[in-house]
Design a protein around this motif. Structure first.
Motif, PDB file in Angstrom:
ATOM      1  N   ARG A  49      22.794  20.960  -2.250  1.00  0.00           N
ATOM      2  CA  ARG A  49      22.727  21.162  -3.709  1.00  0.00           C
ATOM      3  C   ARG A  49      21.619  22.141  -4.048  1.00  0.00           C
ATOM      4  O   ARG A  49      21.696  22.879  -5.028  1.00  0.00           O
ATOM      5  CB  ARG A  49      22.509  19.838  -4.440  1.00  0.00           C
ATOM      6  N   TRP A  78      37.110  26.677  -3.717  1.00  0.00           N
ATOM      7  CA  TRP A  78      36.687  25.298  -3.986  1.00  0.00           C
ATOM      8  C   TRP A  78      35.469  25.291  -4.926  1.00  0.00           C
ATOM      9  O   TRP A  78      35.398  24.500  -5.851  1.00  0.00           O
ATOM     10  CB  TRP A  78      36.347  24.601  -2.663  1.00  0.00           C
ATOM     11  N   THR A  82      35.637  23.543  -8.580  1.00  0.00           N
ATOM     12  CA  THR A  82      34.868  22.320  -8.864  1.00  0.00           C
ATOM     13  C   THR A  82      33.594  22.621  -9.658  1.00  0.00           C
ATOM     14  O   THR A  82      32.949  21.700 -10.159  1.00  0.00           O
ATOM     15  CB  THR A  82      34.436  21.625  -7.548  1.00  0.00           C
ATOM     16  N   PHE A  84      30.878  23.691  -8.306  1.00  0.00           N
ATOM     17  CA  PHE A  84      29.726  23.358  -7.455  1.00  0.00           C
ATOM     18  C   PHE A  84      28.794  24.567  -7.372  1.00  0.00           C
ATOM     19  O   PHE A  84      29.210  25.674  -7.042  1.00  0.00           O
ATOM     20  CB  PHE A  84      30.233  22.981  -6.051  1.00  0.00           C
ATOM     21  N   GLU A 117      35.692  18.469   0.170  1.00  0.00           N
ATOM     22  CA  GLU A 117      35.986  17.353  -0.730  1.00  0.00           C
ATOM     23  C   GLU A 117      35.279  16.084  -0.244  1.00  0.00           C
ATOM     24  O   GLU A 117      34.689  15.346  -1.021  1.00  0.00           O
ATOM     25  CB  GLU A 117      37.503  17.160  -0.776  1.00  0.00           C
ATOM     26  N   SER A 120      31.354  16.454  -0.712  1.00  0.00           N
ATOM     27  CA  SER A 120      30.893  16.410  -2.108  1.00  0.00           C
ATOM     28  C   SER A 120      31.159  15.047  -2.731  1.00  0.00           C
ATOM     29  O   SER A 120      30.496  14.665  -3.691  1.00  0.00           O
ATOM     30  CB  SER A 120      31.600  17.481  -2.936  1.00  0.00           C
ATOM     31  N   GLY A 121      32.154  14.328  -2.182  1.00  0.00           N
ATOM     32  CA  GLY A 121      32.502  13.019  -2.754  1.00  0.00           C
ATOM     33  C   GLY A 121      33.290  13.152  -4.045  1.00  0.00           C
ATOM     34  O   GLY A 121      33.618  12.158  -4.682  1.00  0.00           O
ATOM     35  N   GLU A 122      33.607  14.406  -4.431  1.00  0.00           N
ATOM     36  CA  GLU A 122      34.376  14.588  -5.675  1.00  0.00           C
ATOM     37  C   GLU A 122      35.834  14.807  -5.333  1.00  0.00           C
ATOM     38  O   GLU A 122      36.198  15.849  -4.804  1.00  0.00           O
ATOM     39  CB  GLU A 122      33.828  15.783  -6.465  1.00  0.00           C
ATOM     40  N   LYS A 123      36.641  13.796  -5.668  1.00  0.00           N
ATOM     41  CA  LYS A 123      38.060  13.832  -5.296  1.00  0.00           C
ATOM     42  C   LYS A 123      38.844  14.744  -6.225  1.00  0.00           C
ATOM     43  O   LYS A 123      38.733  14.641  -7.451  1.00  0.00           O
ATOM     44  CB  LYS A 123      38.653  12.422  -5.420  1.00  0.00           C
ATOM     45  N   LEU A 124      39.673  15.609  -5.645  1.00  0.00           N
ATOM     46  CA  LEU A 124      40.612  16.387  -6.451  1.00  0.00           C
ATOM     47  C   LEU A 124      41.891  15.571  -6.586  1.00  0.00           C
ATOM     48  O   LEU A 124      42.171  14.717  -5.738  1.00  0.00           O
ATOM     49  CB  LEU A 124      40.960  17.696  -5.744  1.00  0.00           C
TER      50      LEU A 124
END
Ligand code: C5P
Length: 297
Positions: A49, A78, A82, A84, A117, A120-124
């Motif tokens: 991050r 990606w 997202t 990011f 994915e 990052s733990g962020e689900k698409l």
């Protein structure tokens, strides 16, 4: 803090491929069955991050390392999707030969999407994930399913098929690559029809598609590729004579694969391959094996 993940990016083979015609968007409408095999590249991904930008390295200096690389483009797509803002680092160890029809670059891209994915733990949403994959290339979405997959449209419309019993495979790479775009162009000269909408049921009607079991398959690219490289046609014949259940060009080539019921026959066939050609001994992967083996070394 930096988080890292190692993934295996597996190769695919095509168990039959039918070209139906050119579409108004310039792509070709096709039907194919993809099968994942154990041969793989190794990918290491890190997310930080605090970092910024995309850093991509590959152990093979012949592989482009900038924007032209599908791993780089997957990271970029990606990040933009997202939002990011941190840094992404990707290191690729290449085993699958480029330009061989084994889907190495596409698989690397799919593993990148999957890995980012997870990190990052962020689900698409599944719909978003498949759409990102299709933007990267026609052969990328199949790697989001794994196992045995029916491919329609330009190859990006994918449906999971039940696994067949595991088989040993022998993959032969003749040492030169074939440009997919060029192979499609040459196939055009032989295709007289424009693509017409077809039902998914048509697949079952073509004898060269082994839908229910291992069996002879035909790949429409063989006509153009074998005409230019007759040594590949000879290789296919040699593998069949050596007892392969099926042998075929994969994708638009240049690799030819063979599937064997017996490991002894495979070993015998492998000794008959012309010197100087790369050969890989591998096996088919079920969908469960694919997902079990995806992460790790
Ligand atoms: O989708 P992808 O970027 O992998 O395709 C590479 C090239 O192969 C395309 O630019 C196109 O020329 C050709 N292609 C095609 N029909 C397909 C898939 C690929 O004409 N179904």
């Amino acid at each position: 803090m930096e988080k890292s993940l190692r993934l295996r990016a597996f190769a695919k083979i095509n168990l039959g491929l039918k070209l139906l015609g050119r579409r108004p968007d310039g792509y070709h409408e096709l039907r194919t069955i993809y099968q994942i095999i154990a041969l793989h590249d190794q990918l290491e991904l890190s997310l930080s991050r605090a970092g910024e930008g995309i850093c991509f390295e590959c152990d093979n200096p012949e592989i482009p390392s900038g924007r032209e690389n599908l791993v780089y483009r997957a990271c970029d797509l990606w990040r933009r999707t997202t939002g990011f803002r941190g840094g992404v680092r990707a290191r690729l160890e290449k085993v699958i030969p480029a330009g061989s029809g084994l889907g190495g670059a596409s698989s690397d891209a799919a593993a990148t999407l999957e890995g980012l994915e997870r990190l990052s733990g962020e689900k698409l949403l599944p719909r978003e994930r498949f759409s990102l994959a299709a933007q990267l290339g026609s052969d990328v979405p199949l790697f989001l399913l794994g196992g045995r997959v029916l491919g329609c449209g330009r190859g990006e419309e994918v449906y999971p098929l039940p696994d067949l019993p595991r088989r040993d495979c022998l993959i032969v790479f003749p040492g030169f690559s074939i440009s997919t775009a060029q192979a499609y162009q040459e196939a055009d000269l032989r295709l007289t029809t424009q693509a017409v909408p077809r039902s998914i049921r048509d697949v079952g009607a073509w004898p060269q598609f082994p839908l229910l079991n291992w069996g002879p398959a035909e790949n429409d690219f063989e006509q153009v590729v074998f005409a230019r490289w007759p040594e590949l046609a000879r290789l296919k014949r040699l593998l069949i004579r050596a007892g392969a259940e099926m042998a075929s060009l994969t994708g638009s080539g240049s690799a030819v694969y063979s599937v064997f019921e017996s490991a002894r026959q495979l070993l015998h066939a492998s000794k008959l391959i012309p010197k100087g050609w790369l050969r890989f001994r591998s096996r088919t992967l079920s969908r469960a094996d694919y997902w079990r083996l995806l992460c790790g070394r």
